[in-house]
Motif scaffolding. Structure first.
Motif, PDB file in Angstrom:
ATOM      1  N   ASP A  26       0.829  -1.210   0.000  1.00 33.61           N
ATOM      2  CA  ASP A  26       0.000   0.000   0.000  1.00 33.61           C
ATOM      3  C   ASP A  26       0.860   1.256   0.000  1.00 33.61           C
ATOM      4  O   ASP A  26       0.529   2.249  -0.675  1.00 33.61           O
ATOM      5  N   ARG A  27       1.955   1.240   0.741  1.00 30.68           N
ATOM      6  CA  ARG A  27       2.822   2.419   0.790  1.00 30.68           C
ATOM      7  C   ARG A  27       3.478   2.692  -0.554  1.00 30.68           C
ATOM      8  O   ARG A  27       3.610   3.857  -0.975  1.00 30.68           O
ATOM      9  N   ARG A  44       0.875   4.243  -2.850  1.00 29.10           N
ATOM     10  CA  ARG A  44       0.619   5.649  -2.499  1.00 29.10           C
ATOM     11  C   ARG A  44       1.787   6.537  -2.892  1.00 29.10           C
ATOM     12  O   ARG A  44       1.594   7.655  -3.385  1.00 29.10           O
ATOM     13  N   SER A  45       3.002   6.071  -2.651  1.00 28.86           N
ATOM     14  CA  SER A  45       4.173   6.897  -2.968  1.00 28.86           C
ATOM     15  C   SER A  45       4.290   7.155  -4.465  1.00 28.86           C
ATOM     16  O   SER A  45       4.840   8.178  -4.882  1.00 28.86           O
ATOM     17  N   THR A  50      -3.881   6.763  -8.335  1.00 30.17           N
ATOM     18  CA  THR A  50      -5.216   7.152  -7.892  1.00 30.17           C
ATOM     19  C   THR A  50      -6.254   6.412  -8.733  1.00 30.17           C
ATOM     20  O   THR A  50      -5.920   5.644  -9.631  1.00 30.17           O
ATOM     21  N   GLY A  72       1.796   7.708  -6.367  1.00 33.20           N
ATOM     22  CA  GLY A  72       0.716   8.595  -6.767  1.00 33.20           C
ATOM     23  C   GLY A  72      -0.375   7.921  -7.577  1.00 33.20           C
ATOM     24  O   GLY A  72      -1.035   8.572  -8.400  1.00 33.20           O
TER      25      GLY A  72
END
Length: 553
Positions: free
Chosen positions: A392-393, A396-397, A401, A399
């Motif tokens: 998950d990290r 997210r890192s 979406t 970007g």
């Protein structure tokens, strides 16, 4: 106020006026002998025929009243209504002249047009908003044009509102969007159904994966991943990306994923698996190519052996936090044919984390691919926690979406560093065997001592000693030195493995009553939970079997 000058600026006004003026000629240069405003065309007998009046002579209000588009004129900072045409009245009813637009034209307020009138009045520049649905369900495209007035006019400038009915176009576009949404939902459903619903859970690794389809403007691609337990403590890890979009790419992906699982059961080296996949990809669709990484983890070796078909490099973070990039070797994508792949390896000892991913995670239109990989490596260096947390990290890192322009697949695996009571559940013991008649008794004694020290229950102890004896005896008869007996326990199973220098793989067969051999593998098949064999990279083979541990062990 001169309506004529500004009516000529309305969309389509010139075309409609020309159409109504049957036979109206094109404006001529000044030196032409025919006046631009009014001209005659000789009849067959030479008599001049009068044409329709020029545009400047047409009564503007009559023109505006008759055009099918909606027209309204407002003036002043409060946008007081000065005029609406017949089409506007037919659409929304009679409107009170002189009242502010907020009260006189509530339908414009509901579609958010009043702030646009303010902008047009301030900037003296026209503005257009497309396909706004008004009360009643019709859709219009509104064009707001500034209308300067004479200096003597006390109310100041005005705005001419022109609304073209685009309901048919809007409904057709909505039907098209609905069809595209259904197709996309079908492709996403197919894609997700072809991916693993639950990842297999290896004894020595902790794994997690995630898949994010592209946004609504991007068709679904052919990204996939898989985790395959090979037996004997070894695990295969796969990630790939079929080039292209839509249902076809997802279907090809499903066929390749199924083929990978079938080839993995042969327990071949990674580069041989890719060779087989390359040929299959050409048979599935000669115009389709795919990238793929196939890797095998052996906890006894502490390394990840892999082969890459044009895919992005594996990233590995060791126990100290240093990130390694497994760049070589990399072969061409699957489906190109005629190329030879090669296997490489990267350390994956206790405490290490590896990441396999597709290009949607690191590729951006405005940045170099190497920059994206370097950014991912930096994020991996600081990402700690369980594999799912790391997964998950990293997403997210990067970007990623909901409206990301490409599919993203990520597979994270960790080789935990086990200590204390947890470490006692994972043990290894090995014995080198030189051959000779004493090899089998020595193997039995070694296995008995090891299993006793590991406090196995008597029944499992005896089965493990019998399996070690049979595998060593089979290797003595059909293999060549050097031989090695290895015992391994995890929190779930006991693994017995014998390696030798001969690459002939054993197979189970029915032994006749008079046969003196041929029963060893049959015995292993009968007593063990699972067994198998494979060729080792340096030449020779490994034959293994495993026993499931009771939950109380």
């Amino acid at each position: 106020m001169n309506f004529t000058r500004w009516s000529a600026r309305l969309p389509g006004t010139q075309r409609r006026a020309a159409a109504r003026a049957d036979g109206l000629p094109t404006a001529l240069p000044p030196e032409s002998s025919v006046p631009a405003a009014r001209a005659g065309r000789p009849a067959a007998d030479g008599t001049p025929v009068a044409l329709a009046p020029a545009v400047d002579e047409l009564p503007v209000r009559e023109v505006l009243d008759r055009i099918p588009a909606l027209v309204a004129l407002v003036h002043g900072p409060e946008h007081r209504l000065a005029y609406v045409n017949d089409a506007y009245v037919a659409a929304f009813g009679q409107r009170p002249v002189g009242e502010p637009a907020r009260e006189a034209l509530p339908e414009l307020a509901e579609v958010g047009l009043l702030p646009l009138l303010d902008q047009v009045l301030r900037s003296s520049r026209p503005r257009t908003v497309k396909s706004r649905k008004v009360p009643g369900g019709r859709s219009y495209t509104f064009t707001c044009t500034p209308v300067p007035v004479e200096v003597s006019a006390p109310a100041g400038g005005g705005v001419l509102v022109f609304a073209a009915d685009v309901t048919d176009h809007a409904e057709a576009a909505e039907r098209l969007r609905a069809s595209e949404r259904r197709q996309r939902e079908t492709a996403v459903t197919l894609q997700r159904s072809l991916l693993p619903q639950e990842l297999e859970e290896p004894d020595d690794l902790r794994v997690a994966a995630t898949y994010h389809p592209g946004g609504t403007e991007a068709a679904v691609g052919g990204d996939w991943y898989d985790v395959i337990t090979l037996g004997g403590g070894r695990t295969a890890l796969v990630i790939g990306d079929v080039m292209g979009r839509g249902v076809r790419a997802a279907a090809v992906m499903g066929q390749l994923r199924t083929a990978v699982r079938a080839y993995a059961r042969l327990d071949l080296p990674p580069h041989e698996v890719l060779q087989l996949l390359d040929g299959l990809a050409m048979e599935i669709d000669p115009n389709q190519i795919a990238t793929c990484v196939y890797a095998v983890h052996d906890p006894n070796e502490g390394r990840l052996v892999y082969a890459s078909a044009g895919h992005l490099p594996i990233l590995v973070r060791d126990e100290s936090g240093t990130v390694l990039r497994a760049d070589e070797p990399t072969g061409p994508p699957l489906g190109t044919g005629g190329w030879m792949h090669a296997s490489g390896s990267v350390p994956l000892g206790p405490g290490s984390t590896a990441v396999l991913y597709t290009d949607g995670l690191v590729e951006r239109r405005d940045a170099d691919l190497d920059e994206g990989i370097a950014a991912l490596a930096g994020a991996l260096a600081g990402a700690t926690g369980t594999p799912q947390v790391v997964c998950d990290r990293l997403v997210r890192s990067a970007g990623v979406t909901a409206d990301h322009d490409d599919d993203v697949a990520v597979l994270v695996l960790q080789h935990p560093a086990r200590t204390g009571p947890d470490g006692d559940l994972f043990r290894n013991a090995a014995l080198e065997l030189l051959g000779g008649v004493e090899a089998t008794p020595r193997a039995r004694a070694f296995a008995s001592g090891v299993l006793t020290s590991w406090r196995f229950p008597p029944e499992l102890h005896d089965l493990g000693v019998l399996a070690a004896s049979e595998l060593v005896a089979n290797s003595l008869q059909h293999g060549t030195p050097p031989m090695r007996l290895r015992l391994r326990r995890t929190d779930r199973r006991l693994i017995v493995e014998v390696t030798d220098g001969d690459d002939h793989l054993p197979r189970r067969r029915r032994a006749e009553p008079a046969d003196e051999s041929g029963r060893g593998i049959a015995i292993i098949h009968a007593i063990a939970s699972n067994w198998g064999s494979r060729r080792t990279p340096g030449g020779g083979k490994a034959v293994w079997c495993e026993f499931a541990l009771p939950h109380t062990a």
